[in-house]
Motif scaffolding. Structure first.
Motif, PDB file in Angstrom:
ATOM      1  N   ALA A   1      30.503  56.060  68.501  1.00  0.00           N
ATOM      2  CA  ALA A   1      31.870  56.277  67.626  1.00  0.00           C
ATOM      3  C   ALA A   1      32.704  55.049  67.051  1.00  0.00           C
ATOM      4  O   ALA A   1      32.963  55.150  65.788  1.00  0.00           O
ATOM      5  CB  ALA A   1      32.569  57.490  68.389  1.00  0.00           C
ATOM      6  N   ASP A   2      32.929  54.009  68.158  1.00  0.00           N
ATOM      7  CA  ASP A   2      33.630  53.092  67.555  1.00  0.00           C
ATOM      8  C   ASP A   2      33.064  52.109  66.670  1.00  0.00           C
ATOM      9  O   ASP A   2      33.651  51.737  65.661  1.00  0.00           O
ATOM     10  CB  ASP A   2      33.858  52.272  69.052  1.00  0.00           C
ATOM     11  N   VAL A   3      31.771  52.045  66.731  1.00  0.00           N
ATOM     12  CA  VAL A   3      30.849  51.166  65.870  1.00  0.00           C
ATOM     13  C   VAL A   3      30.968  51.794  64.436  1.00  0.00           C
ATOM     14  O   VAL A   3      31.101  51.254  63.526  1.00  0.00           O
ATOM     15  CB  VAL A   3      29.634  50.851  66.318  1.00  0.00           C
ATOM     16  N   THR A   4      30.631  53.070  64.611  1.00  0.00           N
ATOM     17  CA  THR A   4      30.418  53.746  63.287  1.00  0.00           C
ATOM     18  C   THR A   4      32.013  53.700  62.443  1.00  0.00           C
ATOM     19  O   THR A   4      32.202  53.613  61.423  1.00  0.00           O
ATOM     20  CB  THR A   4      30.095  55.272  63.511  1.00  0.00           C
ATOM     21  N   ALA A   5      33.170  53.894  63.195  1.00  0.00           N
ATOM     22  CA  ALA A   5      34.351  53.952  62.699  1.00  0.00           C
ATOM     23  C   ALA A   5      34.768  52.623  62.085  1.00  0.00           C
ATOM     24  O   ALA A   5      35.193  52.217  61.046  1.00  0.00           O
ATOM     25  CB  ALA A   5      35.476  54.340  63.814  1.00  0.00           C
ATOM     26  N   PHE A   6      34.395  51.464  62.864  1.00  0.00           N
ATOM     27  CA  PHE A   6      34.708  49.971  62.299  1.00  0.00           C
ATOM     28  C   PHE A   6      33.748  49.867  61.137  1.00  0.00           C
ATOM     29  O   PHE A   6      34.407  49.143  60.092  1.00  0.00           O
ATOM     30  CB  PHE A   6      34.123  49.015  63.468  1.00  0.00           C
ATOM     31  N   LEU A   7      32.546  50.099  60.873  1.00  0.00           N
ATOM     32  CA  LEU A   7      31.680  49.836  59.796  1.00  0.00           C
ATOM     33  C   LEU A   7      32.287  50.740  58.626  1.00  0.00           C
ATOM     34  O   LEU A   7      32.175  50.358  57.673  1.00  0.00           O
ATOM     35  CB  LEU A   7      30.143  50.247  60.137  1.00  0.00           C
ATOM     36  N   SER A   8      32.731  51.848  58.991  1.00  0.00           N
ATOM     37  CA  SER A   8      33.237  52.549  57.925  1.00  0.00           C
ATOM     38  C   SER A   8      34.468  52.015  57.182  1.00  0.00           C
ATOM     39  O   SER A   8      34.726  52.384  56.032  1.00  0.00           O
ATOM     40  CB  SER A   8      33.225  54.251  58.168  1.00  0.00           C
ATOM     41  N   SER A   9      35.310  51.579  58.145  1.00  0.00           N
ATOM     42  CA  SER A   9      36.615  51.055  57.745  1.00  0.00           C
ATOM     43  C   SER A   9      36.403  49.567  57.017  1.00  0.00           C
ATOM     44  O   SER A   9      37.502  49.177  56.563  1.00  0.00           O
ATOM     45  CB  SER A   9      37.478  50.955  59.028  1.00  0.00           C
ATOM     46  N   GLN A  10      35.194  49.035  57.193  1.00  0.00           N
ATOM     47  CA  GLN A  10      35.178  47.533  56.731  1.00  0.00           C
ATOM     48  C   GLN A  10      34.631  47.652  55.290  1.00  0.00           C
ATOM     49  O   GLN A  10      33.961  48.479  55.161  1.00  0.00           O
ATOM     50  CB  GLN A  10      34.432  46.696  57.683  1.00  0.00           C
ATOM     51  N   ASP A  11      35.244  46.562  54.457  1.00  0.00           N
ATOM     52  CA  ASP A  11      34.614  46.416  53.184  1.00  0.00           C
ATOM     53  C   ASP A  11      33.377  45.525  53.198  1.00  0.00           C
ATOM     54  O   ASP A  11      33.296  44.362  53.188  1.00  0.00           O
ATOM     55  CB  ASP A  11      35.545  45.846  52.179  1.00  0.00           C
ATOM     56  N   LEU A  12      32.186  45.988  53.633  1.00  0.00           N
ATOM     57  CA  LEU A  12      31.093  45.117  54.204  1.00  0.00           C
ATOM     58  C   LEU A  12      30.168  44.448  52.728  1.00  0.00           C
ATOM     59  O   LEU A  12      30.056  43.213  52.775  1.00  0.00           O
ATOM     60  CB  LEU A  12      30.099  45.838  54.695  1.00  0.00           C
ATOM     61  N   ALA A  13      30.262  45.144  51.916  1.00  0.00           N
ATOM     62  CA  ALA A  13      29.784  44.596  50.406  1.00  0.00           C
ATOM     63  C   ALA A  13      30.462  43.575  49.968  1.00  0.00           C
ATOM     64  O   ALA A  13      30.208  42.450  49.450  1.00  0.00           O
ATOM     65  CB  ALA A  13      29.735  45.847  49.558  1.00  0.00           C
ATOM     66  N   GLY A  14      31.911  43.748  49.915  1.00  0.00           N
ATOM     67  CA  GLY A  14      32.897  42.713  49.625  1.00  0.00           C
ATOM     68  C   GLY A  14      32.944  41.263  50.368  1.00  0.00           C
ATOM     69  O   GLY A  14      32.499  40.292  49.907  1.00  0.00           O
TER      70      GLY A  14
END
Length: 162
Positions: free
Chosen positions: A80-93
């Motif tokens: 759950a923590d990793v999913t939340a972290f990845l969804s909150s980050q702008d990985l493409a940018g």
């Protein structure tokens, strides 16, 4: 059989069984009741130890189940923590910025490598040009020999064919 049941004591293979409930034989300990009490105590102690061991194993199984449950909860929380972290980050940018930064860092290096390759190609050409000039007459001579050999073979096949 009825005679055995009627008598106050009967024998098993020649041993007399008294009415007190203890079996006496020629191999019995002379202490009798004291030995019997020690055996009963040993038997009771063994049963108590087995009961304690069984309870200990049951406790270990419960502890093992709790450890398994803890790891399952930890796995779920981390997911759950990793999913939340990845969804909150702008990985493409972040990836685009990273690529652009590396591109600006590598451009001077690419230019330097290109210049070195040009220099190496010029040196190689300088070394290969005289070698090619020396090989050229050998190639022409070889070509002439092959043409002569082919001409002779053609003449021989014409003479055989006629």
């Amino acid at each position: 059989m009825s005679s055995k049941a009627a008598s106050p004591s009967w024998s098993i293979r020649g041993l007399r069984v008294p009415q007190l409930g203890t079996i006496r034989s020629n191999f019995s300990c002379s202490k009798g009741l004291l030995h019997s009490a020690a055996m009963k105590f040993s038997l009771i102690a063994a049963v108590v130890l087995l009961a304690l061991a069984q309870g200990s194993f049951a406790q270990d199984a419960a502890d093992l189940e709790q450890v398994g449950q803890y790891f399952e909860e930890l796995k779920n929380k981390m997911t759950a923590d990793v999913t939340a972290f990845l969804s909150s980050q702008d990985l493409a940018g972040q990836a685009q910025t990273f690529v652009e930064d590396r591109k600006t860092q590598l451009e001077p290096l690419a230019t330097q490598i290109q210049e070195q390759l040009k220099t190496a190609a010029a040196k190689l050409e300088e070394h290969m040009k005289p070698l090619a000039e020396n090989v050229q007459p050998m190639v022409e001579n070889f070509q002439k020999q092959m043409e002569d050999l082919l001409k002779r073979l053609m003449d021989q096949t014409r003479s055989v064919a006629q």
